[in-house]
Design a protein around this motif. Structure first.
Motif, PDB file in Angstrom:
ATOM      1  N   LEU A   3       0.820  -1.204   0.000  1.00 35.98           N
ATOM      2  CA  LEU A   3       0.000   0.000   0.000  1.00 35.98           C
ATOM      3  C   LEU A   3       0.857   1.259   0.000  1.00 35.98           C
ATOM      4  N   LEU A  13      -1.784   2.895  -3.081  1.00 36.33           N
ATOM      5  CA  LEU A  13      -2.565   4.113  -2.859  1.00 36.33           C
ATOM      6  C   LEU A  13      -2.050   5.268  -3.738  1.00 36.33           C
ATOM      7  N   SER A  14      -0.758   5.413  -3.851  1.00 32.80           N
ATOM      8  CA  SER A  14      -0.206   6.457  -4.721  1.00 32.80           C
ATOM      9  C   SER A  14      -0.636   6.219  -6.170  1.00 32.80           C
ATOM     10  N   PHE A  16      -3.311   4.556  -7.158  1.00 32.16           N
ATOM     11  CA  PHE A  16      -4.741   4.837  -7.250  1.00 32.16           C
ATOM     12  C   PHE A  16      -4.981   6.331  -7.433  1.00 32.16           C
ATOM     13  N   PHE A  17      -4.330   7.160  -6.599  1.00 33.61           N
ATOM     14  CA  PHE A  17      -4.480   8.611  -6.729  1.00 33.61           C
ATOM     15  C   PHE A  17      -4.049   9.076  -8.122  1.00 33.61           C
ATOM     16  N   ARG A  65      -3.884  13.241  -2.060  1.00 34.37           N
ATOM     17  CA  ARG A  65      -2.656  12.784  -2.713  1.00 34.37           C
ATOM     18  C   ARG A  65      -1.437  13.555  -2.205  1.00 34.37           C
ATOM     19  N   TRP A  68      -0.658  12.308   1.230  1.00 32.58           N
ATOM     20  CA  TRP A  68      -0.074  10.973   1.151  1.00 32.58           C
ATOM     21  C   TRP A  68       1.374  11.048   0.646  1.00 32.58           C
TER      22      TRP A  68
END
Length: 175
Positions: A3, A13-14, A16-17, A65, A68
């Motif tokens: 993740l 997650l990066s 996905f953003f 983003r 994150w």
């Protein structure tokens, strides 16, 4: 796949953003082009009706983003050079500023606004010029600059992919 980010590739997650925002930006510019090239058509009405709500989604995603990215700063893949660092900072700045200016203009206009049925603010009588004018002046112009920056970003990814295999950055974000 992890993740969180790592030195050799971005985490789930990066990615996905990145890719969800890429699709939303493509959608937004498709709507803008429809508005410019096919005004008062069904195509323009379809895309343009989503412009403001998706702008809010983009603003939220950009802020998440950015947060994150800051949390993962020490873990994420290093930038190739100063130009890449400045380019990414510029992209982040535009991705926050453009929708923020749009929201500021919308609020200052006195018109109510809801995104996907959620009321963000109610309307009022009158207009607040200092809120409306920056949006009128900058929202669209910065949008075109963002389009140029995105095209440059994509170009540089493929430039590095073809020109210098040691600097092939696409696998870091592709997966």
């Amino acid at each position: 796949m992890a993740l969180i980010d790592a030195k050799d590739r971005y985490g789930l997650l990066s990615r996905f953003f990145h890719w969800s925002m890429a699709l939303l930006i493509l959608w937004q510019f498709t709507g803008v082009l429809a508005r410019v090239l096919a005004e008062d058509t069904a195509l323009e009405k379809f895309f343009w009706s989503t412009h403001k709500p998706l702008g809010v989604v983009l603003l939220v995603l950009a802020l998440l983003r950015l947060g994150w990215a800051l949390v993962n700063l020490s873990r994420r893949p290093p930038e190739l050079n100063l130009a890449a660092t400045l380019g990414h900072i510029g992209l982040y700045a535009l991705l926050v500023a453009i929708p923020a200016l749009g929201l500021l203009r919308q609020y200052g206009s006195g018109r109510s606004f809801d995104a996907f049925g959620v009321a963000l603010f109610s309307g009022f009588e009158g207009r607040i010029d200092w809120m409306v004018e920056p949006g009128n002046l900058l929202h669209g112009n910065l949008g075109w600059i963002l389009l140029a920056a995105v095209i440059g970003h994509v170009f540089m990814v493929f430039w590095h992919r073809r020109g210098n295999k040691e600097q092939d950055v696409l696998p870091r974000m592709w997966g």
